[in-house]
Design an enzyme around this catalytic site. Structure first.
Site, PDB file in Angstrom:
ATOM      1  CE  LYS A 178      -2.497   5.099   7.374  1.00 46.84           C
ATOM      2  NZ  LYS A 178      -3.061   5.394   7.626  1.00 46.84           N
ATOM      3  NE  ARG A 232      -2.138   1.367   3.877  1.00 50.11           N
ATOM      4  CZ  ARG A 232      -2.979   0.808   4.706  1.00 50.11           C
ATOM      5  NH1 ARG A 232      -4.207   0.593   4.787  1.00 50.11           N
ATOM      6  NH2 ARG A 232      -2.826   1.110   6.124  1.00 50.11           N
ATOM      7  CD  GLU A 238     -11.825   6.864   5.182  1.00 49.16           C
ATOM      8  OE1 GLU A 238     -11.096   5.809   5.311  1.00 49.16           O
ATOM      9  OE2 GLU A 238     -11.415   7.368   4.390  1.00 49.16           O
TER      10      GLU A 238
HETATM   11  N1  PMP Z   1      -8.824   5.567   6.946  1.00 52.87           N
HETATM   12  C1  PMP Z   1      -8.389   6.562   7.335  1.00 52.87           C
HETATM   13  C2  PMP Z   1      -8.518   8.054   6.918  1.00 52.87           C
HETATM   14  C3  PMP Z   1      -7.396   5.851   8.049  1.00 52.87           C
HETATM   15  O1  PMP Z   1      -6.583   6.859   8.390  1.00 52.87           O
HETATM   16  C4  PMP Z   1      -6.864   4.525   8.789  1.00 52.87           C
HETATM   17  C5  PMP Z   1      -6.000   3.837   8.901  1.00 52.87           C
HETATM   18  N2  PMP Z   1      -5.482   4.483  10.441  1.00 52.87           N
HETATM   19  C6  PMP Z   1      -8.024   3.729   8.755  1.00 52.87           C
HETATM   20  C7  PMP Z   1      -9.323   3.746   7.553  1.00 52.87           C
HETATM   21  C8  PMP Z   1      -7.462   2.007   8.609  1.00 52.87           C
HETATM   22  O2  PMP Z   1      -6.841   1.026   7.587  1.00 52.87           O
HETATM   23  P1  PMP Z   1      -6.349   0.213   8.267  1.00 52.87           P
HETATM   24  O3  PMP Z   1      -6.724  -0.835   8.985  1.00 52.87           O
HETATM   25  O4  PMP Z   1      -5.260   0.100   6.822  1.00 52.87           O
HETATM   26  O5  PMP Z   1      -4.900   0.469   9.537  1.00 52.87           O
END
Ligand code: PMP
Length: 283
Positions: free
Chosen positions: A149, A50, A182
Site C-alpha cells: 500500500k 500491513r 479490484e
Molecule cells: N484496494 C485498494 C487499491 C485500496 O486502496 C483499498 C483501501 N482503500 C482497498 C482495496 C480496501 O482495503 P481495506 O479494506 O483495507 O480498506
C-alpha cells in the site's frame, strides 16, 4: 485538529513536511486508511501489520516499533477527542536530496491524521452503486506488487479519473491477463448460487482488511467462499456484486458497464453480510 508528525502534535495549518521528502518527490512511502468506531480502532493490529509489511517490501525502516505505533494511533484519536474517525497513517522515506537513492534519506517521516469520516452517501447502500470497467489496467504484481500500500497511487487515480468522467464513484480494474483485480480503492466480491467469490491477491489486489473480515464473517455464517480468477462475464452474470473497503465497508453494486446485476437491487446476501459487518463494528 491536531496532526501527529514525527512524535509531535501540530495544528492542521502548521503540520508540514519538507519539499525534499521523497514521499513527495517520488511517492516513496507507505500508508494505511484506518477507521475507529466508538473510540475503538478497527483491526488496529492488522493495519499495523500491513503497514510494516508494505514498508519491509520497499526496504523502508519505520522509525518506531509496532507497539509504539499502536500507542501513537490511539493517542492521536484521544488528542482530537474523536470516537468515530478515519485515520490516515503515512510513513514516507523522509527528507533526502533530489536523487532517487533512499540511502540519502536517513529517517522516515511518520504522519498520523485523524479526521471525522467522509462517508459514502447513505442512498448508495440502499440503492447500490453503478460502476464501469476502466481501460487502465492494474499494475502487474511482477512490476510493483499491489499488496504494497504505497504512496504511489497514480495507477488507481488514472482509473478513478475514468470513473469520474463516466459519472461513477468507483471502478473495476482488470489485470494484464484480463481477469478482475479490484477497484480503485476497494476490493470486489460476487455471489453466484449461494457461493461467495473474490479475486485472489495474485490477480493484483490489495489484501484488504475489510476483504479479510468479510471472508471470515461469510465463512462463519456458512457461506462457501472461493478465490478464483474472475472475468467480467462472471461479474455480469453474477447474482450479486459488492465492494469492500475501510471507507465503503460493504457496498452493493447494481450495474456494471451498463449491465444490470440480477434485478438491479442490493441482494439478500450482500445485505446479510453488510448487517453482520455493521454488527461487528458496533454500528
Ligand atoms: N484496494 C485498494 C487499491 C485500496 O486502496 C483499498 C483501501 N482503500 C482497498 C482495496 C480496501 O482495503 P481495506 O479494506 O483495507 O480498506
Amino acid at each position: 485538529m491536531k496532526v501527529y508528525v514525527d512524535g509531535k502534535y501540530y495544528d492542521k495549518e502548521d503540520a508540514k513536511i519538507s519539499v525534499f521528502d521523497h514521499g513527495l518527490l517520488y511517492g516513496d512511502g507507505v500508508f494505511e486508511g484506518i477507521r475507529a468506531y466508538k473510540g475503538k480502532i478497527f483491526k488496529c493490529d492488522e493495519h499495523i501489520r500491513r503497514l510494516y509489511d508494505s514498508a519491509r517490501a520497499i526496504w523502508l525502516t519505520v522509525p518506531m516499533s509496532e507497539e509504539q505505533m499502536a500507542v501513537a494511533l490511539h493517542a492521536t484519536l484521544e488528542v482530537n477527542k474523536l470516537k468515530d474517525a478515519y485515520i490516515r497513517l503515512v510513513v514516507t522515506r523522509g527528507k533526502g536530496d533530489l536523487g532517487l537513492d533512499p540511502r540519502k534519506c536517513p529517517k522516515a517521516t511518520v504522519i498520523i491524521i485523524a479526521d471525522s469520516i467522509a462517508l459514502y452517501p447513505e442512498e448508495f447502500y440502499e440503492k447500490g452503486l453503478e460502476v464501469i470497467t476502466t481501460a487502465t489496467r492494474r499494475i502487474p504484481p511482477d512490476c510493483l506488487s499491489p499488496r504494497v500500500k504505497s504512496l504511489n497511487y497514480l495507477n488507481n487515480i488514472m482509473a478513478k479519473i475514468e470513473g469520474i468522467q463516466a459519472g461513477c464513484m468507483e471502478v473495476i480494474m482488470l489485470n494484464r491477463s484480463g481477469y478482475v483485480a479490484e477497484c480503485s480503492a476497494d476490493n470486489i466480491f460476487m455471489l453466484r448460487d449461494g457461493r461467495l467469490f473474490t479475486p485472489p491477491l495474485e490477480a493484483g489486489a490489495l489484501g484488504g482488511i475489510t476483504r479479510n473480515t468479510v471472508l471470515e464473517l461469510a465463512r462463519g455464517a456458512g457461506y462457501e467462499t472461493q478465490e478464483p480468477n474472475l472475468t467480467l462475464y462472471d461479474l455480469y452474470t453474477a447474482d450479486e456484486v459488492f465492494l469492500t473497503g475501510t471507507a465503503a465497508e460493504v457496498m452493493p453494486v447494481v450495474k456494471i458497464d451498463g449491465r444490470v446485476i440480477a434485478d438491479g437491487k442490493p441482494g439478500q446476501a450482500t445485505r446479510d453480510l453488510r448487517k453482520r459487518f455493521m454488527k461487528l463494528v458496533g454500528r
